[in-house]
Design a protein around this motif. Sequence first.
Motif, short mmCIF file in Angstrom:
data_model
loop_
_atom_site.label_atom_id
_atom_site.label_comp_id
_atom_site.label_asym_id
_atom_site.label_seq_id
_atom_site.Cartn_x
_atom_site.Cartn_y
_atom_site.Cartn_z
N ARG A 75 13.51 9.83 8.62
CA ARG A 75 13.49 9.72 7.16
C ARG A 75 13.57 11.06 6.45
O ARG A 75 13.24 11.19 5.29
CB ARG A 75 12.27 8.92 6.70
N GLY A 76 14.05 12.06 7.19
CA GLY A 76 14.26 13.37 6.55
C GLY A 76 13.04 14.26 6.68
O GLY A 76 11.91 13.80 6.79
N LEU A 77 13.34 15.56 6.66
CA LEU A 77 12.32 16.58 6.86
C LEU A 77 12.21 17.46 5.63
O LEU A 77 13.19 17.62 4.89
CB LEU A 77 12.72 17.46 8.06
N PHE A 102 0.89 -1.18 0.00
CA PHE A 102 0.00 0.00 0.00
C PHE A 102 0.92 1.22 0.00
O PHE A 102 1.58 1.50 1.00
CB PHE A 102 -0.89 0.00 1.24
N LYS A 103 0.98 1.90 -1.12
CA LYS A 103 1.95 2.99 -1.26
C LYS A 103 1.30 4.35 -1.15
O LYS A 103 0.35 4.66 -1.88
CB LYS A 103 2.64 2.90 -2.64
N PRO A 104 1.81 5.20 -0.26
CA PRO A 104 1.31 6.57 -0.19
C PRO A 104 1.97 7.39 -1.30
O PRO A 104 3.15 7.68 -1.23
CB PRO A 104 1.81 7.04 1.19
N ARG A 163 9.17 9.20 11.08
CA ARG A 163 8.94 10.57 11.54
C ARG A 163 8.18 11.35 10.47
O ARG A 163 8.50 11.26 9.27
CB ARG A 163 10.30 11.25 11.77
N GLY A 164 7.18 12.09 10.90
CA GLY A 164 6.44 12.95 9.97
C GLY A 164 7.39 13.91 9.29
O GLY A 164 8.34 14.40 9.90
N GLY A 204 3.88 5.19 7.94
CA GLY A 204 4.65 6.08 7.07
C GLY A 204 4.65 7.51 7.58
O GLY A 204 3.85 7.90 8.45
N SER A 205 5.56 8.26 7.00
CA SER A 205 5.75 9.65 7.39
C SER A 205 4.45 10.46 7.34
O SER A 205 4.15 11.24 8.23
CB SER A 205 6.78 10.25 6.42
N ARG A 206 3.68 10.24 6.28
CA ARG A 206 2.46 11.02 6.11
C ARG A 206 1.40 10.70 7.15
O ARG A 206 0.44 11.43 7.33
CB ARG A 206 1.88 10.79 4.71
N ASN A 207 1.56 9.55 7.81
CA ASN A 207 0.55 9.11 8.77
C ASN A 207 1.01 9.14 10.22
O ASN A 207 0.33 8.60 11.10
CB ASN A 207 0.10 7.68 8.43
N MET A 208 2.16 9.78 10.47
CA MET A 208 2.68 9.74 11.84
C MET A 208 1.71 10.31 12.85
O MET A 208 1.67 9.91 14.01
CB MET A 208 4.02 10.48 11.93
#
Length: 340
Positions: A237-239, A130-132, A208-209, A184-188
Amino acid sequence: MFLLLRTGCTPEERNNLLRGLEEIGISVQVSEGHHRTVIGIEGNEDRLRDMALDRFPGVEKVVPLATPHPLAARESNPAGTVVEVGPVRIGAGRPAVIAGPCSVEDADLFVAAAHAVKRAGADMLRGGAFKPRTSPYLFRGLGKRGLQILRETGDAVDLPVVTEAMDTRHTDLVAEYSDMVQVGSRNMQNYPLLEAVADTGLPVLLKRGRACTVTEWLCAAEYILNRGNAQVVLCERGLVSFDGAVRNLLDLSCVPLLKQLSHLPVVVDPSHGTGRCELVAPMARAAVAAGADGVMIEVHPDPVHALSDARQAILPEQLESLVPRLHAIHAVLGPAADTP
Ligand code: PEP
Ligand code: MN
């Protein structure tokens, strides 16, 4: 917590404040300084923080003392948490290498990638079903079929697998096929998803978001811990940044910082953290040197044709030369690197 009163706060404002606090059942301890008054108050800090006590006239600042994430705080497990994913122990010293393609694209390709990362020395296999994706028109993963391929391939190469759950409706399905669930980052900060993932009982990889503070990240972990699932790994995972030279700005300073603030293991994803294949190995080495408990790296046997994140995927042979270097760096640092 403490309330710092304004210089020039009038006796009337001060008395109104003390009366107001008393009325809501808060006991106070007043400390008069030469220029300022500080009021110590006791009670449920979370509740007090939410009450906006700085709205009382005369209050300049509210200074909380208690952490908003007590379960994630270092003090709650000073020795550090080890997260177990099958035989892999993340946080036990030896850096864990999690590797594989961004997405599970098709069975043959994934099997080839899995054999290659296993040969290269990876400890766990990754692959998104499931890819965001930023655009809905891009490849969004194979869904359940992707999970099946992931599971079968993981078993075939004898590596535990991790994959992302994006939706509370899919957490049980993902848990059926995976050994660890990625948020995932988008769902933190998707709190219902955090709780649903916690409830699977599987270890959780909490990314991390992309624009979230360390405190927000630890509060997100708290949602999982508070649900009774203690197996949480934090993944930097970077900002987002102003500089388009890299996809995201990898915050490696958060690694030693988190070692002070939290007992949870920390891994670093230099693939999403840079977005550029040529920067992945140096930043993976730097992550281990900074004390990371592992790395997560996107590897693809044919990056140019990858259906997602082609620019950041490294080749299996590049992983193969990286892995022994990561272990060598960890060995040079010695056990001191594992403690804050
Ligand atoms: C991934 O790991 O595949 C991913 C989508 O990462 P992130 O959530 O960090 O963007
Ligand atoms: Mn990716």
